[in-house]
Design a protein around this motif. Structure first.
Motif, short mmCIF file in Angstrom:
data_model
loop_
_atom_site.label_atom_id
_atom_site.label_comp_id
_atom_site.label_asym_id
_atom_site.label_seq_id
_atom_site.Cartn_x
_atom_site.Cartn_y
_atom_site.Cartn_z
N SER A 59 0.87 -1.18 0.00
CA SER A 59 0.00 0.00 0.00
C SER A 59 0.91 1.23 0.00
O SER A 59 2.12 1.11 0.23
N THR A 60 0.32 2.38 -0.24
CA THR A 60 1.09 3.61 -0.12
C THR A 60 1.39 3.87 1.35
O THR A 60 0.72 3.32 2.24
N ILE A 61 2.39 4.70 1.58
CA ILE A 61 2.76 5.07 2.95
C ILE A 61 2.84 6.59 3.05
O ILE A 61 3.08 7.29 2.07
N ALA A 62 2.65 7.07 4.26
CA ALA A 62 2.78 8.51 4.53
C ALA A 62 4.25 8.91 4.46
O ALA A 62 5.13 8.12 4.82
N HIS A 63 4.51 10.12 4.00
CA HIS A 63 5.85 10.67 4.06
C HIS A 63 6.28 10.76 5.53
O HIS A 63 5.47 11.14 6.39
N GLY A 64 7.52 10.45 5.81
CA GLY A 64 8.02 10.61 7.17
C GLY A 64 7.84 12.03 7.66
O GLY A 64 7.45 12.28 8.81
N TYR A 65 8.12 12.99 6.76
CA TYR A 65 7.99 14.39 7.17
C TYR A 65 6.53 14.82 7.35
O TYR A 65 6.25 15.74 8.10
N LEU A 66 5.60 14.13 6.70
CA LEU A 66 4.19 14.40 6.97
C LEU A 66 3.87 14.03 8.41
O LEU A 66 3.21 14.79 9.12
N LEU A 70 2.68 16.72 11.66
CA LEU A 70 1.46 16.60 12.47
C LEU A 70 1.68 16.95 13.94
O LEU A 70 0.72 17.11 14.70
N ILE A 71 2.94 17.06 14.36
CA ILE A 71 3.22 17.28 15.78
C ILE A 71 2.48 18.50 16.35
O ILE A 71 1.82 18.37 17.38
N PRO A 72 2.56 19.69 15.75
CA PRO A 72 1.84 20.83 16.37
C PRO A 72 0.34 20.58 16.50
O PRO A 72 -0.26 20.91 17.53
N TYR A 73 -0.27 20.00 15.49
CA TYR A 73 -1.71 19.71 15.52
C TYR A 73 -2.03 18.72 16.65
O TYR A 73 -2.95 18.96 17.45
N LEU A 74 -1.29 17.64 16.73
CA LEU A 74 -1.55 16.63 17.75
C LEU A 74 -1.18 17.12 19.15
O LEU A 74 -1.86 16.81 20.13
N TRP A 75 -0.11 17.91 19.25
CA TRP A 75 0.32 18.45 20.55
C TRP A 75 -0.77 19.32 21.16
O TRP A 75 -1.03 19.27 22.36
N GLU A 106 -4.14 4.80 11.70
CA GLU A 106 -4.44 5.82 12.70
C GLU A 106 -3.21 6.01 13.56
O GLU A 106 -2.58 5.03 13.98
N VAL A 107 -2.86 7.28 13.80
CA VAL A 107 -1.70 7.60 14.61
C VAL A 107 -2.11 8.47 15.79
O VAL A 107 -3.12 9.16 15.75
N GLN A 108 -1.28 8.40 16.85
CA GLN A 108 -1.56 9.12 18.08
C GLN A 108 -0.24 9.57 18.68
O GLN A 108 0.70 8.77 18.79
N LEU A 109 -0.16 10.83 19.08
CA LEU A 109 1.04 11.37 19.70
C LEU A 109 1.01 11.15 21.21
O LEU A 109 0.00 11.42 21.86
N LYS A 110 2.12 10.66 21.74
CA LYS A 110 2.34 10.56 23.18
C LYS A 110 3.42 11.57 23.52
O LYS A 110 4.43 11.67 22.82
N ALA A 111 3.23 12.34 24.60
CA ALA A 111 4.18 13.39 24.97
C ALA A 111 4.61 13.27 26.42
O ALA A 111 3.81 12.98 27.30
#
Length: 152
Positions: A59-66, A70-75, A106-111
């Motif tokens: 399947s296609t994959i997301a760019h690593g830099y994408l 997302l960090i500011p949005y998820l933060w 689906e991805v989720q940021l842990k801080a």
């Protein structure tokens, strides 16, 4: 969600997990828009048919830099930092990509607050960021993101 009103409230979280963002689905439309914005149209990201038949992930994959972008949005889903004149994305350090994020994952940021310093009125924080992928044990990445805050 945490509410942080000043340096002291921020510092109270030193060395502690600050929480998790909501889950965010990275779909093909977002990947394609990122490819357009960055001029990175590598087939592994945007050619769904070729990725299915020739790609290592089928399947296609997301760019690593994408995923990093997302960090500011998820933060902002983890912490509501108030009473600031300005917030600056100051840097990223020691990031390691652990595994690819496939389309529709689906991805989720842990801080976790790794460090905090008062630099003559500017608050510098280092957040240990981990991007988890739903139903996977290995994260997409881990590393440190640095923010500067100018509290009122």
């Amino acid at each position: 969600m945490l509410t942080i009103n000043n340096y002291e409230e921020y510092a109270a979280h030193l060395g502690k997990d600050m929480g998790f963002s909501q889950w965010h689905t990275i779909d093909q439309e977002q990947i394609n828009k990122f490819a357009d914005a960055t001029l990175d149209h590598q087939w592994i990201h945007v050619d769904e048919e070729k990725a299915k038949t020739e790609g290592p992930f089928k399947s296609t994959i997301a760019h690593g830099y994408l995923t990093l972008a997302l960090i500011p949005y998820l933060w902002k889903q983890i912490a509501d930092v108030r009473n600031i004149k300005m917030e600056i994305n100051y840097g990223i350090e020691s990031f390691k990509f652990g595994q690819a994020v496939l389309v529709n994952n689906e991805v989720q940021l842990k801080a976790k607050l790794k460090s905090i310093a008062n630099l003559r009125g500017t608050t510098k924080v280092v957040i240990e960021a981990t991007l988890n992928i739903k139903d996977q044990t290995k994260p997409a990445y881990t590393g440190d993101v640095v923010f500067l805050y100018h509290f009122i």
